[in-house]
Design a protein around this motif. Sequence first.
Motif, PDB file in Angstrom:
ATOM      1  N   TYR A  92       0.393 -11.754   2.530  1.00 52.99           N
ATOM      2  CA  TYR A  92       1.515 -12.558   2.186  1.00 52.99           C
ATOM      3  C   TYR A  92       1.249 -12.887   0.639  1.00 52.99           C
ATOM      4  CZ  TYR A  92       2.328 -14.745   6.519  1.00 52.99           C
ATOM      5  OH  TYR A  92       3.118 -14.921   7.907  1.00 52.99           O
ATOM      6  N   LEU A  93       2.475 -12.734  -0.062  1.00 54.91           N
ATOM      7  CA  LEU A  93       2.555 -12.874  -1.486  1.00 54.91           C
ATOM      8  C   LEU A  93       3.577 -13.971  -1.766  1.00 54.91           C
ATOM      9  CD1 LEU A  93       2.815  -9.126  -2.371  1.00 54.91           C
ATOM     10  CD2 LEU A  93       0.755 -10.560  -2.800  1.00 54.91           C
ATOM     11  N   SER A 149       6.595 -18.055  -0.239  1.00 51.10           N
ATOM     12  CA  SER A 149       5.843 -17.209   0.291  1.00 51.10           C
ATOM     13  C   SER A 149       6.557 -16.172   1.459  1.00 51.10           C
ATOM     14  CB  SER A 149       4.754 -17.963   1.116  1.00 51.10           C
ATOM     15  OG  SER A 149       3.853 -17.132   1.715  1.00 51.10           O
ATOM     16  N   TYR A 150       6.282 -14.874   1.268  1.00 57.74           N
ATOM     17  CA  TYR A 150       6.772 -13.930   2.267  1.00 57.74           C
ATOM     18  C   TYR A 150       5.481 -13.128   2.659  1.00 57.74           C
ATOM     19  CZ  TYR A 150      11.420 -15.362   0.616  1.00 57.74           C
ATOM     20  OH  TYR A 150      12.383 -16.079   0.126  1.00 57.74           O
ATOM     21  N   PHE A 151       5.912 -12.425   3.821  1.00 59.15           N
ATOM     22  CA  PHE A 151       4.805 -11.468   4.390  1.00 59.15           C
ATOM     23  C   PHE A 151       5.226 -10.154   3.976  1.00 59.15           C
ATOM     24  CE2 PHE A 151       3.245  -8.582   7.645  1.00 59.15           C
ATOM     25  CZ  PHE A 151       2.018  -8.775   7.407  1.00 59.15           C
ATOM     26  N   VAL A 197      16.646  -3.990  -8.742  1.00 57.56           N
ATOM     27  CA  VAL A 197      15.841  -4.854  -8.437  1.00 57.56           C
ATOM     28  C   VAL A 197      14.628  -5.037  -9.177  1.00 57.56           C
ATOM     29  CG1 VAL A 197      15.060  -4.322  -6.259  1.00 57.56           C
ATOM     30  CG2 VAL A 197      15.464  -6.527  -6.836  1.00 57.56           C
ATOM     31  N   THR A 198      14.067  -6.297  -9.206  1.00 54.47           N
ATOM     32  CA  THR A 198      12.780  -6.522 -10.049  1.00 54.47           C
ATOM     33  C   THR A 198      12.214  -7.789  -8.930  1.00 54.47           C
ATOM     34  OG1 THR A 198      13.210  -5.988 -12.188  1.00 54.47           O
ATOM     35  CG2 THR A 198      11.362  -7.346 -11.931  1.00 54.47           C
ATOM     36  N   LEU A 199      10.998  -7.225  -8.594  1.00 53.65           N
ATOM     37  CA  LEU A 199      10.465  -8.319  -7.651  1.00 53.65           C
ATOM     38  C   LEU A 199       9.140  -8.686  -8.363  1.00 53.65           C
ATOM     39  CD1 LEU A 199      10.049  -6.459  -4.186  1.00 53.65           C
ATOM     40  CD2 LEU A 199      11.784  -8.133  -4.770  1.00 53.65           C
ATOM     41  N   ASN A 200       9.069  -9.995  -8.585  1.00 51.10           N
ATOM     42  CA  ASN A 200       7.891 -10.759  -9.572  1.00 51.10           C
ATOM     43  C   ASN A 200       7.239 -11.428  -8.404  1.00 51.10           C
ATOM     44  OD1 ASN A 200       8.710 -10.062 -12.051  1.00 51.10           O
ATOM     45  ND2 ASN A 200      10.141 -11.716 -12.208  1.00 51.10           N
ATOM     46  N   LEU A 201       5.841 -10.800  -8.287  1.00 42.53           N
ATOM     47  CA  LEU A 201       5.016 -11.303  -6.945  1.00 42.53           C
ATOM     48  C   LEU A 201       3.753 -11.903  -7.647  1.00 42.53           C
ATOM     49  CD1 LEU A 201       5.693  -8.119  -5.067  1.00 42.53           C
ATOM     50  CD2 LEU A 201       6.847 -10.270  -4.860  1.00 42.53           C
ATOM     51  N   LEU A 202       3.303 -12.696  -6.723  1.00 43.62           N
ATOM     52  CA  LEU A 202       1.952 -13.382  -6.980  1.00 43.62           C
ATOM     53  C   LEU A 202       0.949 -13.303  -5.930  1.00 43.62           C
ATOM     54  CD1 LEU A 202       2.727 -16.959  -8.419  1.00 43.62           C
ATOM     55  CD2 LEU A 202       1.553 -15.060  -9.652  1.00 43.62           C
ATOM     56  N   GLU A 246      -3.162 -13.808  -4.277  1.00 42.15           N
ATOM     57  CA  GLU A 246      -4.065 -15.005  -4.320  1.00 42.15           C
ATOM     58  C   GLU A 246      -5.227 -14.849  -5.305  1.00 42.15           C
ATOM     59  OE1 GLU A 246      -5.544 -16.378  -0.581  1.00 42.15           O
ATOM     60  OE2 GLU A 246      -3.689 -16.403   0.435  1.00 42.15           O
ATOM     61  N   SER A 247      -5.374 -13.745  -5.879  1.00 42.25           N
ATOM     62  CA  SER A 247      -6.319 -13.541  -6.824  1.00 42.25           C
ATOM     63  C   SER A 247      -5.980 -12.429  -7.835  1.00 42.25           C
ATOM     64  CB  SER A 247      -7.774 -13.388  -6.095  1.00 42.25           C
ATOM     65  OG  SER A 247      -7.677 -11.915  -5.657  1.00 42.25           O
ATOM     66  N   SER A 248      -6.829 -12.441  -9.081  1.00 40.90           N
ATOM     67  CA  SER A 248      -6.407 -11.277  -9.652  1.00 40.90           C
ATOM     68  C   SER A 248      -6.835  -9.812  -9.278  1.00 40.90           C
ATOM     69  CB  SER A 248      -6.977 -11.384 -11.191  1.00 40.90           C
ATOM     70  OG  SER A 248      -8.355 -11.774 -11.068  1.00 40.90           O
ATOM     71  N   GLU A 249      -7.959  -9.990  -8.425  1.00 37.57           N
ATOM     72  CA  GLU A 249      -8.405  -8.706  -7.567  1.00 37.57           C
ATOM     73  C   GLU A 249      -7.198  -8.257  -6.784  1.00 37.57           C
ATOM     74  OE1 GLU A 249     -10.532 -11.443  -7.670  1.00 37.57           O
ATOM     75  OE2 GLU A 249     -11.355 -10.860  -9.502  1.00 37.57           O
ATOM     76  N   ASP A 250      -6.761  -9.291  -5.895  1.00 45.03           N
ATOM     77  CA  ASP A 250      -5.728  -8.833  -4.893  1.00 45.03           C
ATOM     78  C   ASP A 250      -4.450  -8.169  -5.567  1.00 45.03           C
ATOM     79  OD1 ASP A 250      -7.418  -9.755  -2.656  1.00 45.03           O
ATOM     80  OD2 ASP A 250      -6.201 -11.637  -2.354  1.00 45.03           O
ATOM     81  N   ALA A 251      -4.254  -8.728  -6.725  1.00 42.73           N
ATOM     82  CA  ALA A 251      -2.992  -8.240  -7.420  1.00 42.73           C
ATOM     83  C   ALA A 251      -3.362  -6.835  -7.864  1.00 42.73           C
ATOM     84  CB  ALA A 251      -2.770  -9.387  -8.684  1.00 42.73           C
ATOM     85  N   ARG A 252      -4.539  -6.519  -8.405  1.00 46.57           N
ATOM     86  CA  ARG A 252      -4.999  -5.173  -8.967  1.00 46.57           C
ATOM     87  C   ARG A 252      -4.797  -4.223  -7.869  1.00 46.57           C
ATOM     88  NH1 ARG A 252      -9.474  -7.196 -11.287  1.00 46.57           N
ATOM     89  NH2 ARG A 252      -8.638  -8.525 -12.784  1.00 46.57           N
ATOM     90  N   LYS A 253      -5.395  -4.701  -6.711  1.00 47.00           N
ATOM     91  CA  LYS A 253      -5.379  -3.871  -5.406  1.00 47.00           C
ATOM     92  C   LYS A 253      -3.824  -3.591  -5.051  1.00 47.00           C
ATOM     93  CE  LYS A 253      -7.117  -3.735  -0.733  1.00 47.00           C
ATOM     94  NZ  LYS A 253      -6.252  -2.691  -0.356  1.00 47.00           N
ATOM     95  N   TRP A 254      -2.998  -4.551  -4.954  1.00 49.32           N
ATOM     96  CA  TRP A 254      -1.516  -4.289  -4.543  1.00 49.32           C
ATOM     97  C   TRP A 254      -1.163  -3.168  -5.650  1.00 49.32           C
ATOM     98  CZ3 TRP A 254       1.785  -5.342  -0.787  1.00 49.32           C
ATOM     99  CH2 TRP A 254       1.343  -6.253   0.218  1.00 49.32           C
ATOM    100  N   VAL A 255      -1.606  -3.489  -6.968  1.00 50.35           N
ATOM    101  CA  VAL A 255      -0.878  -2.374  -7.780  1.00 50.35           C
ATOM    102  C   VAL A 255      -1.307  -1.028  -7.818  1.00 50.35           C
ATOM    103  CG1 VAL A 255      -0.672  -1.747 -10.395  1.00 50.35           C
ATOM    104  CG2 VAL A 255      -0.343  -4.349  -9.636  1.00 50.35           C
ATOM    105  N   ARG A 256      -2.463  -0.874  -7.343  1.00 47.41           N
ATOM    106  CA  ARG A 256      -3.225   0.220  -7.214  1.00 47.41           C
ATOM    107  C   ARG A 256      -2.518   0.891  -5.987  1.00 47.41           C
ATOM    108  NH1 ARG A 256      -8.534  -1.182  -6.606  1.00 47.41           N
ATOM    109  NH2 ARG A 256      -8.028  -1.151  -4.253  1.00 47.41           N
ATOM    110  N   ASP A 257      -2.686   0.176  -4.875  1.00 47.29           N
ATOM    111  CA  ASP A 257      -2.322   0.917  -3.746  1.00 47.29           C
ATOM    112  C   ASP A 257      -0.642   1.141  -3.563  1.00 47.29           C
ATOM    113  OD1 ASP A 257      -4.867   0.881  -2.969  1.00 47.29           O
ATOM    114  OD2 ASP A 257      -4.581  -0.721  -1.522  1.00 47.29           O
ATOM    115  N   LEU A 258       0.173   0.405  -4.220  1.00 48.00           N
ATOM    116  CA  LEU A 258       1.418   0.720  -4.382  1.00 48.00           C
ATOM    117  C   LEU A 258       1.683   1.955  -5.017  1.00 48.00           C
ATOM    118  CD1 LEU A 258       3.339  -2.935  -4.527  1.00 48.00           C
ATOM    119  CD2 LEU A 258       3.324  -1.324  -2.562  1.00 48.00           C
ATOM    120  N   CYS A 259       0.878   2.052  -6.291  1.00 44.09           N
ATOM    121  CA  CYS A 259       1.183   3.381  -7.174  1.00 44.09           C
ATOM    122  C   CYS A 259       0.787   4.395  -6.310  1.00 44.09           C
ATOM    123  CB  CYS A 259       0.430   3.066  -8.223  1.00 44.09           C
ATOM    124  SG  CYS A 259       1.198   1.972  -9.527  1.00 44.09           S
TER     125      CYS A 259
END
Length: 164
Positions: free
Chosen positions: A19-20, A36-38, A98-103, A105-118
Amino acid sequence: MATDIEPNLNKPPPHLEGYLLKQNPRSRLGRRGWKSYFFFVRKDKLLYHLKQEDAYSGQKPIFSIPLPTVTSITECEFDGVPKKHHINCGFSVVSHSVTLNLLAESSEDARKWVRDLCYVKSYWSKMEVRSTVLSVEQEKELLRIALEEEKKYSRVTRGTVWSP
C-alpha cells in the motif's frame, strides 16, 4: 533514477507490492489529496488497485504504467503530507504521459520502492533487448545470404564474368 543498475537476467526481479499513498490531481476545491492504493509490479508494469483483494481477484487495475516508458524514478519531498507520514517518505514515477507522486510508510520503504522499481525497469529493458536478438536459425540464414553476396562480389572484383 539509478542508472548503474545491472540486472541479473538469469533470475527473476524482486517481487514488489504494498500500500502506498498516491497524490490525486487537484480536486474541485483546488487541493491535492492523498489516497491509499495497493500497488504491485506485474512483469514490466506498475499497477494499482483500490484494495489488495482486487489485485488478487483478477480485477482490472485502476491504472497501469509500463516501466519501459518511465523516464525517472526519484525520491522526493512533498508539501501537504498527511500527519502519519513523514515528508521524506515520498517518491515520483515519471513517464511522458503521467507523473505518480507516491508516499511510503517510511523513508526506508520509499528507498526500497525506488531501488526495486529501477531494478525491475532495467531488468525488463534488458530482457526486451535480449528477446530481439536473432534466433540461431535467423543468424544462419543471414550468414548464408551474406556469404552468397560476398561470392557475387568477389567474382566481379576478380575480373571474371559471372552470370546467374
